[in-house]
Write a protein that holds these residues in place. Sequence first.
Motif, short mmCIF file in Angstrom:
data_model
loop_
_atom_site.label_atom_id
_atom_site.label_comp_id
_atom_site.label_asym_id
_atom_site.label_seq_id
_atom_site.Cartn_x
_atom_site.Cartn_y
_atom_site.Cartn_z
N THR A 12 55.19 -91.97 129.32
CA THR A 12 55.42 -93.39 129.06
C THR A 12 56.66 -93.91 129.77
OG1 THR A 12 54.36 -93.21 126.89
CG2 THR A 12 55.78 -95.12 127.27
N SER A 13 57.77 -93.21 129.59
CA SER A 13 59.04 -93.68 130.15
C SER A 13 59.34 -93.14 131.54
CB SER A 13 60.18 -93.30 129.21
OG SER A 13 60.36 -91.89 129.19
N GLY A 14 58.71 -92.01 131.89
CA GLY A 14 59.00 -91.38 133.17
C GLY A 14 60.24 -90.50 133.15
N LYS A 15 60.91 -90.43 132.01
CA LYS A 15 62.10 -89.58 131.90
C LYS A 15 61.71 -88.11 132.02
CE LYS A 15 64.82 -92.77 129.04
NZ LYS A 15 65.52 -92.95 127.73
N THR A 16 62.60 -87.34 132.63
CA THR A 16 62.31 -85.92 132.83
C THR A 16 63.40 -85.04 132.22
OG1 THR A 16 63.50 -85.70 134.94
CG2 THR A 16 61.23 -86.51 135.03
N SER A 17 63.01 -83.83 131.89
CA SER A 17 63.97 -82.82 131.44
C SER A 17 63.58 -81.49 132.07
CB SER A 17 63.99 -82.71 129.91
OG SER A 17 62.72 -82.34 129.42
N ALA B 133 50.71 -82.66 124.43
CA ALA B 133 49.88 -82.74 125.63
C ALA B 133 49.58 -84.18 126.03
CB ALA B 133 48.58 -81.98 125.42
N ALA B 134 49.38 -85.05 125.06
CA ALA B 134 49.02 -86.43 125.38
C ALA B 134 50.19 -87.24 125.93
CB ALA B 134 48.46 -87.12 124.13
N SER B 135 51.41 -86.84 125.60
CA SER B 135 52.57 -87.65 125.97
C SER B 135 53.43 -87.04 127.07
CB SER B 135 53.45 -87.90 124.74
OG SER B 135 53.92 -86.66 124.21
N THR B 136 53.18 -85.77 127.42
CA THR B 136 54.07 -85.07 128.34
C THR B 136 53.29 -84.40 129.46
OG1 THR B 136 55.57 -84.61 126.50
CG2 THR B 136 55.90 -83.34 128.51
N ALA B 137 53.80 -84.53 130.68
CA ALA B 137 53.25 -83.82 131.83
C ALA B 137 54.25 -82.76 132.27
CB ALA B 137 52.98 -84.79 132.98
N VAL B 138 53.76 -81.75 132.96
CA VAL B 138 54.64 -80.68 133.44
C VAL B 138 54.63 -80.69 134.96
CG1 VAL B 138 55.16 -78.22 133.40
CG2 VAL B 138 54.09 -79.30 131.40
N SER B 139 55.81 -80.86 135.54
CA SER B 139 55.95 -80.91 136.99
C SER B 139 56.54 -79.60 137.50
CB SER B 139 56.87 -82.08 137.38
OG SER B 139 57.07 -82.12 138.78
N LEU B 140 56.03 -79.14 138.63
CA LEU B 140 56.50 -77.89 139.23
C LEU B 140 57.82 -78.14 139.94
CD1 LEU B 140 53.09 -76.79 140.77
CD2 LEU B 140 54.03 -76.14 138.54
N ASP B 141 58.78 -77.25 139.73
CA ASP B 141 60.11 -77.44 140.29
C ASP B 141 60.65 -76.10 140.79
OD1 ASP B 141 63.21 -77.77 140.14
OD2 ASP B 141 62.47 -79.81 139.87
N GLY B 142 61.43 -76.14 141.83
CA GLY B 142 62.00 -74.92 142.37
C GLY B 142 63.06 -74.30 141.49
N GLU B 143 63.52 -75.04 140.47
CA GLU B 143 64.55 -74.52 139.56
C GLU B 143 64.00 -74.25 138.17
OE1 GLU B 143 67.63 -77.46 139.75
OE2 GLU B 143 68.42 -76.66 141.63
#
Length: 202
Positions: free
Chosen positions: A63-68, A45-55
Amino acid sequence: MRKLAILTLVALLAACKPAADPAGEDRSVPTAPPMPEAKADGPNAASTAVSLDGEGLRFVDKTSGKTSLLAFGVPRAQAETALANVAGQADDRSTNEECGAGPLDFTRFDAMTLNFQDGKFVGWFLGNEPGASAYSTVSGIAIGTTRAQAKQSVAIVDIEDSTLGEEFSIGGGANGVGGMFAEPGDAAKIDALFAGVNCFFR
């Protein structure tokens, strides 16, 4: 005889008198319990955010801004584990056999519900509940965003004659994010967001 009749009447009146309230009885109107706070206590929870996506759902390294992308179609266990690592333990699981899209299974994490069909992750629904503020699209659209604010960053396409109310989609297209405003007008706030397969009756 007259004395007996009077005594009988007195006894009847005493029997009809309402009983006194028990001492100290609480007659206050009961109130609803407060809404529980969202957990958001997963190990990441401290290191990761969850973004809403249509897929699906997109996990963002703070920290890095990298997404998966957790894409629609992955197994249920994989989707549940991925979100639990951020949102914490699931609140409940349920099933609805009568959805318009066919039988669906659900796993709820506070305001976020993951939808499954045939054991696969097929959709998500974010309601206006505790924990909703943890989610937004990459463009910043979230529960509580007004129509006027949303129009500044994305194209809002209103769904005409929707049986769901003030329904809209962001940008349109089959893989877009949908939502509902609480009421008409530019000041109206987003009350729900969703993508993929959901249990709607249109």
